[in-house]
Motif scaffolding. Structure first.
Motif, PDB file in Angstrom:
ATOM      1  N   LEU A 271       1.523  -1.405   0.033  1.00  0.00           N
ATOM      2  CA  LEU A 271       0.300  -0.044  -0.232  1.00  0.00           C
ATOM      3  C   LEU A 271       0.718   1.556   0.258  1.00  0.00           C
ATOM      4  O   LEU A 271       0.572   1.842  -0.893  1.00  0.00           O
ATOM      5  N   VAL A 272       2.050   1.230   0.699  1.00  0.00           N
ATOM      6  CA  VAL A 272       2.930   2.260   0.931  1.00  0.00           C
ATOM      7  C   VAL A 272       3.395   2.730  -0.386  1.00  0.00           C
ATOM      8  O   VAL A 272       3.773   3.800  -0.750  1.00  0.00           O
ATOM      9  N   ILE A 273       3.821   1.918  -0.636  1.00  0.00           N
ATOM     10  CA  ILE A 273       4.703   2.003  -2.215  1.00  0.00           C
ATOM     11  C   ILE A 273       4.075   2.194  -3.451  1.00  0.00           C
ATOM     12  O   ILE A 273       4.138   2.668  -3.818  1.00  0.00           O
ATOM     13  N   SER A 274       2.693   1.341  -3.262  1.00  0.00           N
ATOM     14  CA  SER A 274       1.947   2.405  -4.418  1.00  0.00           C
ATOM     15  C   SER A 274       1.569   2.975  -4.702  1.00  0.00           C
ATOM     16  O   SER A 274       0.783   4.096  -5.231  1.00  0.00           O
TER      17      SER A 274
ATOM     18  N   ALA B  20       5.284  15.972  -0.808  1.00  0.00           N
ATOM     19  CA  ALA B  20       5.346  16.029   1.232  1.00  0.00           C
ATOM     20  C   ALA B  20       3.831  15.412   2.071  1.00  0.00           C
ATOM     21  O   ALA B  20       4.419  15.025   3.140  1.00  0.00           O
ATOM     22  N   ILE B  21       2.913  15.635   2.073  1.00  0.00           N
ATOM     23  CA  ILE B  21       1.394  15.664   2.544  1.00  0.00           C
ATOM     24  C   ILE B  21       1.680  13.987   2.345  1.00  0.00           C
ATOM     25  O   ILE B  21       1.538  13.696   3.286  1.00  0.00           O
ATOM     26  N   VAL B  22       2.033  13.328   1.376  1.00  0.00           N
ATOM     27  CA  VAL B  22       1.750  12.117   0.719  1.00  0.00           C
ATOM     28  C   VAL B  22       3.007  11.371   2.255  1.00  0.00           C
ATOM     29  O   VAL B  22       2.550  10.610   2.853  1.00  0.00           O
ATOM     30  N   LEU B  23       3.991  11.445   1.788  1.00  0.00           N
ATOM     31  CA  LEU B  23       6.041  11.744   2.057  1.00  0.00           C
ATOM     32  C   LEU B  23       5.515  11.264   3.918  1.00  0.00           C
ATOM     33  O   LEU B  23       5.411   9.830   4.795  1.00  0.00           O
ATOM     34  N   SER B  24       4.483  12.377   4.309  1.00  0.00           N
ATOM     35  CA  SER B  24       4.648  12.460   5.811  1.00  0.00           C
ATOM     36  C   SER B  24       2.924  11.615   6.617  1.00  0.00           C
ATOM     37  O   SER B  24       3.799  10.929   7.280  1.00  0.00           O
ATOM     38  N   MET B  25       2.421  11.038   5.851  1.00  0.00           N
ATOM     39  CA  MET B  25       1.956  10.427   6.448  1.00  0.00           C
ATOM     40  C   MET B  25       2.536   8.780   6.012  1.00  0.00           C
ATOM     41  O   MET B  25       1.783   8.123   7.527  1.00  0.00           O
ATOM     42  N   LEU B  26       2.517   7.865   5.326  1.00  0.00           N
ATOM     43  CA  LEU B  26       3.863   7.227   4.878  1.00  0.00           C
ATOM     44  C   LEU B  26       4.808   7.126   5.588  1.00  0.00           C
ATOM     45  O   LEU B  26       4.505   6.262   7.385  1.00  0.00           O
ATOM     46  N   TYR B  27       4.932   7.769   6.245  1.00  0.00           N
ATOM     47  CA  TYR B  27       6.485   7.589   7.061  1.00  0.00           C
ATOM     48  C   TYR B  27       5.930   7.594   8.721  1.00  0.00           C
ATOM     49  O   TYR B  27       6.715   6.622   9.175  1.00  0.00           O
ATOM     50  N   ALA B  28       5.321   8.094   9.092  1.00  0.00           N
ATOM     51  CA  ALA B  28       4.318   7.755  10.546  1.00  0.00           C
ATOM     52  C   ALA B  28       4.013   6.802  10.563  1.00  0.00           C
ATOM     53  O   ALA B  28       3.938   5.931  11.635  1.00  0.00           O
ATOM     54  N   VAL B  29       2.955   6.568   9.447  1.00  0.00           N
ATOM     55  CA  VAL B  29       2.896   4.576   9.719  1.00  0.00           C
ATOM     56  C   VAL B  29       3.907   4.230   9.947  1.00  0.00           C
ATOM     57  O   VAL B  29       3.874   2.703  10.724  1.00  0.00           O
TER      58      VAL B  29
ATOM     59  N   GLU C  20       2.290   8.996  -6.786  1.00  0.00           N
ATOM     60  CA  GLU C  20       2.388  10.402  -6.699  1.00  0.00           C
ATOM     61  C   GLU C  20       3.556  10.271  -7.783  1.00  0.00           C
ATOM     62  O   GLU C  20       3.438  11.591  -8.381  1.00  0.00           O
ATOM     63  N   MET C  21       4.195   9.269  -7.752  1.00  0.00           N
ATOM     64  CA  MET C  21       5.651   9.402  -8.797  1.00  0.00           C
ATOM     65  C   MET C  21       5.178   9.337 -10.500  1.00  0.00           C
ATOM     66  O   MET C  21       5.052  10.288 -11.162  1.00  0.00           O
TER      67      MET C  21
ATOM     68  N   ASN D 234       3.098  15.323 -15.948  1.00  0.00           N
ATOM     69  CA  ASN D 234       3.476  16.739 -15.792  1.00  0.00           C
ATOM     70  C   ASN D 234       5.115  16.884 -15.873  1.00  0.00           C
ATOM     71  O   ASN D 234       4.907  18.088 -16.262  1.00  0.00           O
ATOM     72  N   LYS D 235       5.313  16.109 -16.869  1.00  0.00           N
ATOM     73  CA  LYS D 235       6.767  15.356 -17.253  1.00  0.00           C
ATOM     74  C   LYS D 235       7.671  16.455 -16.248  1.00  0.00           C
ATOM     75  O   LYS D 235       8.574  17.824 -16.192  1.00  0.00           O
ATOM     76  N   ALA D 236       7.203  15.986 -15.295  1.00  0.00           N
ATOM     77  CA  ALA D 236       8.497  16.956 -13.816  1.00  0.00           C
ATOM     78  C   ALA D 236       9.285  15.477 -13.060  1.00  0.00           C
ATOM     79  O   ALA D 236       9.675  15.509 -11.796  1.00  0.00           O
ATOM     80  N   LEU D 237       9.061  14.983 -13.272  1.00  0.00           N
ATOM     81  CA  LEU D 237       9.960  13.338 -12.890  1.00  0.00           C
ATOM     82  C   LEU D 237      10.972  13.252 -13.903  1.00  0.00           C
ATOM     83  O   LEU D 237      11.186  12.938 -15.686  1.00  0.00           O
ATOM     84  N   ASP D 238      12.462  13.219 -13.237  1.00  0.00           N
ATOM     85  CA  ASP D 238      13.855  13.023 -14.206  1.00  0.00           C
ATOM     86  C   ASP D 238      14.522  11.862 -12.798  1.00  0.00           C
ATOM     87  O   ASP D 238      14.224  11.478 -11.966  1.00  0.00           O
ATOM     88  N   ASN D 239      15.264  11.743 -13.313  1.00  0.00           N
ATOM     89  CA  ASN D 239      16.095  10.160 -12.428  1.00  0.00           C
ATOM     90  C   ASN D 239      16.562  11.818 -11.334  1.00  0.00           C
ATOM     91  O   ASN D 239      16.963  10.354 -10.265  1.00  0.00           O
ATOM     92  N   GLY D 240      17.117  12.842 -10.971  1.00  0.00           N
ATOM     93  CA  GLY D 240      17.362  13.628  -9.586  1.00  0.00           C
ATOM     94  C   GLY D 240      16.164  12.944  -9.065  1.00  0.00           C
ATOM     95  O   GLY D 240      16.426  12.517  -7.693  1.00  0.00           O
ATOM     96  N   LYS D 241      15.295  13.533  -9.171  1.00  0.00           N
ATOM     97  CA  LYS D 241      13.972  13.577  -8.322  1.00  0.00           C
ATOM     98  C   LYS D 241      13.328  11.873  -7.754  1.00  0.00           C
ATOM     99  O   LYS D 241      13.604  11.914  -6.168  1.00  0.00           O
ATOM    100  N   ILE D 242      14.109  11.399  -8.855  1.00  0.00           N
ATOM    101  CA  ILE D 242      13.660   9.704  -8.398  1.00  0.00           C
ATOM    102  C   ILE D 242      14.558   9.042  -7.233  1.00  0.00           C
ATOM    103  O   ILE D 242      14.208   8.462  -6.057  1.00  0.00           O
ATOM    104  N   ALA D 243      15.923   9.578  -7.308  1.00  0.00           N
ATOM    105  CA  ALA D 243      16.652   9.537  -6.386  1.00  0.00           C
ATOM    106  C   ALA D 243      16.633   9.870  -5.166  1.00  0.00           C
ATOM    107  O   ALA D 243      17.062   9.380  -3.777  1.00  0.00           O
TER     108      ALA D 243
END
Length: 716
Positions: free
Chosen positions: A296-299, A368-377, A304-305, A311-320
């Protein structure tokens, strides 16, 4: 068949494009999360026999009710419930009535004997002969009920009749009072003799005359009678209530079942078996549950990725960055959890907000909001004290609020000091959550404990801000991610390339500033990145510094060099400036977003002036020779700069720029870009184009507004 094969090939290519930037990193992240949290849910099992010695202290991994022990406890409680009896008020009143009847009859007999009520048989006799005791007893037996005379011995009547009336009256009062108390308390078969003995004790130690005590003691055996009988319904109800009040015998998660060196008794062995520490098959279920949670977390992360990719806002740097930031945050949590204790509350010091502070600057607020929820879990699992099946909800709530505070308080991401200001806000929220936990616990707490936990919260906020400031340049430079802070640095007029434009092509520099103002305003109107558009506009014409005098804005007091060369040569020089600029930007290691704007800001537009000039002398001229090779604008920011670049040059050429002329030029340029297909490859909508056109017009009207013409000084 060929169509099917082409469709299959297209789908396979599309799947590969998604697999590489999204699915593969998400799977890698899921594996890491699983490995980090695995020992928090996995239960170690033991192979031991009854009456052996425990080689280590064993804790219960789960909370479970011991049904067998609970039933035993319930059975003991039910058996201890006393039987319930009903006291018969009828029997009590009946026995008291018999006693009162005896004493009332004796009183009446005494009255008859005194002659007050009896007849006078002989008028001549001067006295009446009193009846003997025997006669009184016989008369008394005639007066009393058969239930009394059949049971009571005549000797008792003889003694009562011979007692003085006043003594008998006192004896009656004491006897009846004692009898009521004994009967009202209930007399059963098994305690009949003890009830009679109690009556005798009261008579014995009373202040009555000894002449009345003996007959009263004898009368007790008649008066005290069984009047309390077993009540089945009340007894069953009492046992049922007692059973319902029995607390289940529970083995709590984390509770010590056996200590090192202790003997494994039958009871300990059954407890170990009950909590599953002897059953290896049960270990698989927590692992399956963890795997489902990680899926569920990685889904969510993958979804989000995919939005960023769309929106053409994802590249290798952001994935890393997503991988490294997630590993860093979860890794810090794991390391701290190794030193934490149930009462230590070290999780309060974890700089959990660091990840989302970086994500908001380098990705976007939603991610960032999505990550905050997942990190909390995940944090609630990591800090569960290695108790499978349990979550540390306090840690999860704390991590969620500290991260959300970081996202909310980081308002102006264009200022690095904003991170420190956000840290202060995080500290305030952390202290509030700490106090919330203390007050909700409803337990006594010392001032030192409050200060300690509040200090952890402040340390968490401070570390989050410091680590964010320290790691931000690393992610910007090392991963090539463009942040607002980086853009602000590039917008500094002292930047070498901007100085180069200013000194070598001042007209181009002024043109770039005007395009930057128009582009930023238009981008902000449709929600695009205005700062990126501004900085991109600053550098979009850097290529003109290669041959600055071939561009009209830099031709000050010199002849136009294009008058001395052919139109095709002029077109070649003009067309080369976006790509010369891109090469210069790459050489100076500027972000790829700025480089792409420089390459795309003319798209594949046609150099109409030189094309038609060439066509005058060459009828078979190819239009492709006078078009920029592209690519066309791929982003909203590049498309807006493409429009604003032409608009600024066109409006600047007007001798008297009125509002009507400005609106006409802007509309014609926007229409021309649309009809020429220059906006087909960027995610811009018709509604957004309308807003862009309106915003550009309003901005230009503000720049070229009419001024008051001041009168000239008259010559003296």
């Amino acid at each position: 068949m060929k169509k099917m094969w082409r469709g299959f090939t297209y789908k396979s290519r599309k799947l590969r494009t998604v697999w590489i930037p999204i699915i593969l990193p998400a799977v890698v992240l899921g594996v890491i999360f699983f490995l980090v949290t695995f020992n928090n849910v996995y239960t170690k099992t033991y192979d031991m026999e009854r009456f052996s010695t425990a080689r280590e202290t064993i804790h219960s991994p789960i909370t479970v009710v011991n049904e067998q022990e609970t039933q035993r406890k319930t059975r003991e409680i039910v058996q201890s419930v006393e039987d319930r009896y009903n006291v018969s008020a009828e029997i009590t009143d009946e026995q008291v009535g018999y006693v009162e009847e005896i004493f009332d009859a004796i009183d009446m007999l005494e009255e008859e004997a005194s002659g007050e009520t009896g007849p006078v048989p002989d008028k001549e006799a001067s006295t009446v002969t009193p009846p003997t005791t025997r006669e009184k007893v016989l008369r008394l037996k005639e007066m009393l009920s058969g239930e009394i005379t059949e049971v009571i011995n005549d000797g008792i009547f003889y003694q009562l009749v011979e007692v003085d009336q006043e003594i008998r009256l006192k004896g009656k009062e004491l006897f009846i009072t004692a009898l009521k108390e004994v009967l009202n308390s209930g007399v059963r078969v098994e305690n009949l003799q003890s009830a009679i003995a109690e009556m005798n004790q009261r008579i014995k130690y009373s202040a009555l005359d000894s002449s009345i005590k003996e007959p009263l003691n004898a009368l007790s055996e008649f008066a005290v009678k069984e009047n309390s009988f077993f009540d089945v319904e009340k007894t069953m109800e009492a046992r049922k209530q007692a059973a319902s009040r029995v607390e289940p015998v529970t083995i709590r998660a984390g509770e010590i079942i056996v200590r090192e060196g202790q003997t494994i008794t039958n009871e300990v062995y059954e407890n170990l078996k009950l909590v599953g520490l002897l059953d290896k098959d049960r270990n698989i279920y927590p692992v399956i549950g963890l795997a489902l949670l990680i899926m569920l977390v990685i889904s969510l992360i993958a979804y989000e990725m995919s939005l960023l990719l769309k929106n053409k806002a994802l590249d290798n740097g952001k994935i890393a960055f997503i991988l490294l930031a997630s590993i860093l945050v979860i890794g810090i949590m794991k390391v701290v959890s190794l030193f934490d204790t149930p009462d230590g509350h070290l999780y309060l010091a974890v700089p959990a907000a660091m990840g989302v502070l970086l994500a908001k600057q380098l990705l976007n607020e939603r991610f960032a909001i999505v990550l905050s929820m997942l990190y909390a879990v995940l944090g609630s699992i990591i800090f569960n004290s290695h108790i499978p099946g349990s979550l540390n909800m306090e840690a999860g709530i704390y991590f969620f609020f500290t991260q959300m505070a970081g996202i909310i308080f980081l308002i102006n991401v264009k200022d690095r000091l904003a991170i420190l200001k956000a840290g202060a806000g995080i500290a305030a929220i952390n202290i509030t959550v700490v106090l919330l936990f203390l007050f909700l616990s409803f337990e006594n707490f010392a001032v030192g404990e409050v200060l300690s936990q509040a200090g952890y919260g402040i340390a968490s906020a401070f570390l989050s801000a410091v680590l964010t400031i320290g790691l931000l340049p690393f992610f910007e430079t090392g991963l090539g991610i463009l942040s607002d802070a980086k853009l602000l640095t590039l917008a500094n007029p002292n930047q070498p390339l901007l100085k180069k434009i200013l000194t070598e092509a001042p007209g181009t520099y002024h043109h770039s500033i005007m395009v930057a103002n128009l582009s930023e305003t238009a981008c902000e109107a449709i929600g695009a990145n205005g700062l990126l558009a501004r900085v991109g506009a600053y550098y979009h014409d850097i290529g003109k510094t290669v041959r600055p005098h071939y561009f009209i804005e830099n031709q000050l007091a010199i002849k136009n060099p294009h008058d001395f060369i052919t139109p095709s040569q002029s077109a070649e020089i003009i067309i080369s400036h976006p790509y010369d600029g891109a090469d210069m930007l790459k050489k100076h290691k500027l972000p790829k977003e700025i480089i792409q704007i420089a390459m795309q800001h003319h798209g594949t537009t046609l150099l109409k002036f030189f094309y038609y000039k060439e066509k005058e002398s060459n009828k078979i001229v190819s239009e492709d020779d006078f078009r920029y090779p592209g690519p066309r604008p791929q982003t909203k920011e590049a498309a807006i700069i493409c429009i604003c670049d032409s608009v600024e040059a066109a409006v600047r050429s007007l001798k008297e720029p009125t509002e009507e002329k400005i609106e006409e030029i802007v509309a014609s340029i926007v229409t021309d870009r649309m009809m020429d297909g220059q906006l087909n490859e960027c995610p811009i909508t018709m509604r957004e184009l309308e807003k862009i056109q309106l915003t550009i017009c309003e901005t230009l009207k503000g720049i070229f507004h009419s001024r008051i013409q001041y009168p000239l000084k008259e010559a003296k």
